[in-house]
Scaffold this active site. Sequence first.
Site, short mmCIF file in Angstrom:
data_model
loop_
_atom_site.label_atom_id
_atom_site.label_comp_id
_atom_site.label_asym_id
_atom_site.label_seq_id
_atom_site.Cartn_x
_atom_site.Cartn_y
_atom_site.Cartn_z
N TYR A 78 0.77 -1.19 0.08
CA TYR A 78 -0.12 0.13 -0.14
C TYR A 78 0.88 1.40 -0.12
O TYR A 78 0.42 2.32 -0.50
CB TYR A 78 -0.92 -0.01 1.09
CG TYR A 78 -1.97 -1.06 1.41
CD1 TYR A 78 -3.21 -0.94 1.06
CD2 TYR A 78 -1.62 -2.37 1.77
CE1 TYR A 78 -4.16 -1.88 1.15
CE2 TYR A 78 -2.29 -3.57 1.85
CZ TYR A 78 -3.75 -3.18 1.56
OH TYR A 78 -4.71 -4.37 1.44
N ASN A 146 -6.94 3.88 -3.28
CA ASN A 146 -7.73 2.83 -2.34
C ASN A 146 -8.59 3.15 -1.42
O ASN A 146 -8.38 4.06 -0.85
CB ASN A 146 -6.49 1.90 -1.42
CG ASN A 146 -7.17 0.88 -0.58
OD1 ASN A 146 -7.61 0.07 -1.03
ND2 ASN A 146 -7.13 1.12 0.61
N GLU A 147 -10.18 2.94 -1.72
CA GLU A 147 -11.11 3.27 -1.13
C GLU A 147 -11.24 4.79 -0.94
O GLU A 147 -11.60 5.42 0.15
CB GLU A 147 -11.05 2.51 0.13
CG GLU A 147 -11.11 1.19 0.28
CD GLU A 147 -11.16 0.49 1.53
OE1 GLU A 147 -10.98 1.23 2.69
OE2 GLU A 147 -11.11 -0.74 1.61
N ASP A 188 -16.50 -2.07 -0.78
CA ASP A 188 -17.50 -2.80 -0.88
C ASP A 188 -18.60 -2.05 -0.46
O ASP A 188 -19.22 -2.55 0.72
CB ASP A 188 -17.60 -4.30 -0.56
CG ASP A 188 -18.64 -5.21 -1.15
OD1 ASP A 188 -19.61 -4.30 -1.95
OD2 ASP A 188 -19.12 -6.26 -0.80
N ARG A 193 -22.54 0.41 -6.06
CA ARG A 193 -22.32 -0.63 -6.76
C ARG A 193 -23.49 -0.63 -7.70
O ARG A 193 -24.54 -0.54 -7.22
CB ARG A 193 -22.16 -1.88 -6.42
CG ARG A 193 -20.85 -2.26 -5.55
CD ARG A 193 -20.60 -3.67 -5.26
NE ARG A 193 -21.79 -4.62 -5.05
CZ ARG A 193 -22.20 -5.03 -3.95
NH1 ARG A 193 -21.39 -4.57 -2.86
NH2 ARG A 193 -23.23 -5.71 -3.81
N GLU A 249 -9.10 -7.03 -1.62
CA GLU A 249 -9.00 -7.68 -0.31
C GLU A 249 -10.12 -8.48 0.16
O GLU A 249 -11.10 -8.39 -0.23
CB GLU A 249 -9.24 -6.36 0.71
CG GLU A 249 -7.63 -5.61 0.74
CD GLU A 249 -7.96 -4.41 1.92
OE1 GLU A 249 -9.02 -4.46 2.57
OE2 GLU A 249 -7.18 -3.50 1.77
#
Length: 452
Positions: A78, A146-147, A188, A193, A249
């Site tokens: 990361y 990332n996110e 998630d 989504r 992940e």
Amino acid sequence: MRFSTLAGLAAVAIGANAQSMPTITTKGSYFFTSTGSRWNVKGIAYQLSESDPLLNVQQCTADAALMKELGANAIRVYHVDPTQDHSGCMTVFANAGIYLFVDLDTFTTYIVEGTPSWTTAQESAYEKVMDEFQKYTNTAGFFIANEALTNPSNSTVAPYIKAAVRDMKAYRASKNYRNIPIGYSHADVASLRPAFQDYLACGNNTADNIDFFGLNTYEWCGSSSYMTSGYQTLNQEVMNYPIPIFISETGCNVPEPRTFADQAAIFGPQMSPYWSGSIIYEWIQEANHYGLVTYGGSTDALNTAIPATIVRSGTPTPVTPDFSNLMSAWSTINPTGTLQASAYTPTNPALSCPTYNTASSSTWLVAGNVALPTLNEQYNTAVQYSITAGHLEGQTASATTATGSATGSAASASSTTKPNAAGRVAGVDGGMRLSVALAAMGGVFLGFTLWL
């Protein structure tokens, strides 16, 4: 194998030339090696603390040997220091047949939702990481972020992420680097989504689009199944996805121990036509109990007030029975597959960009294929107006330009934590953290996390 023995092998690993690894590229919905075979990810998240894990060659040697025994073919890192020499560890992992996915951002340069920016300073920092790792044939891909989006009301950050992709692809081309794939790793968040994943790959201008998409998901827990875990829904949402997608992940640990039964589904006939593998969180045990090995000593990486107590070296000792469970789950999986690039013709068409409308106004604010922010374009009401096509109230059409350095939260966020969202709390590696509230006021970033 004892650490002392592995340490003795370090000099051999360093002295030998790195194994000539087939490079990784993308074609349509899959990864392929430069030899033409489809490639699937069997990876491990490899970080623990904010320290660069790819500098201690002795430790890399010990870890790579055990990862090879486990059956891994990739690691995810990361945060790295691009000013340092990574050739020793990259050689060690290459000789073990292990590729690297590395994030381009850092704790001080990542793109922040709510007050996004894409500046000269950020771009320069990302370029340095690319400069360092493009030279290694076992660099499989770069994560642009990332996110960076966890709250649907902040989805106006999405064009900034795409702007970063656009400029890093242009930089990659200008330096004549090989086309190392550039992707994104997403929390998630069900309400985002599939709009967000579709947006990052939508339209016909591939110069602005990500090359692959990663999803951080912990939906499959314990004795779940494809039908009950949520994986069936995830699968249905990506069947026409035009670029590679994999789980960046995974590894729910409630209840313990972890059995990794989801791996059979991910690599099985229902999901493997659409997904390209997974990355297990994480290699080193810490307070959250996601580790596959221990190094001994303190494992409380959450206590960043005493970083000196965080052990980032030692004898990698498998956590029982999680390590053996994953080894067993992976032992029957062939990550190479049989599909050849020469026999594959992509059939999924370009995606339409999700559009802001009344039905989606609570979950998606971007009005289709809008113009992307330019470098140093400050996020303000005029930019919001452009991104949402005027749907947000109280917006004007005045615009300003940033000064070329990260502002607000991007500049002042803590050097030891960063905001994330989903089902767990992790250490400082940027793993999943449930953001209950995010606020940016006067450059101060407030984050509240909830243990699950």
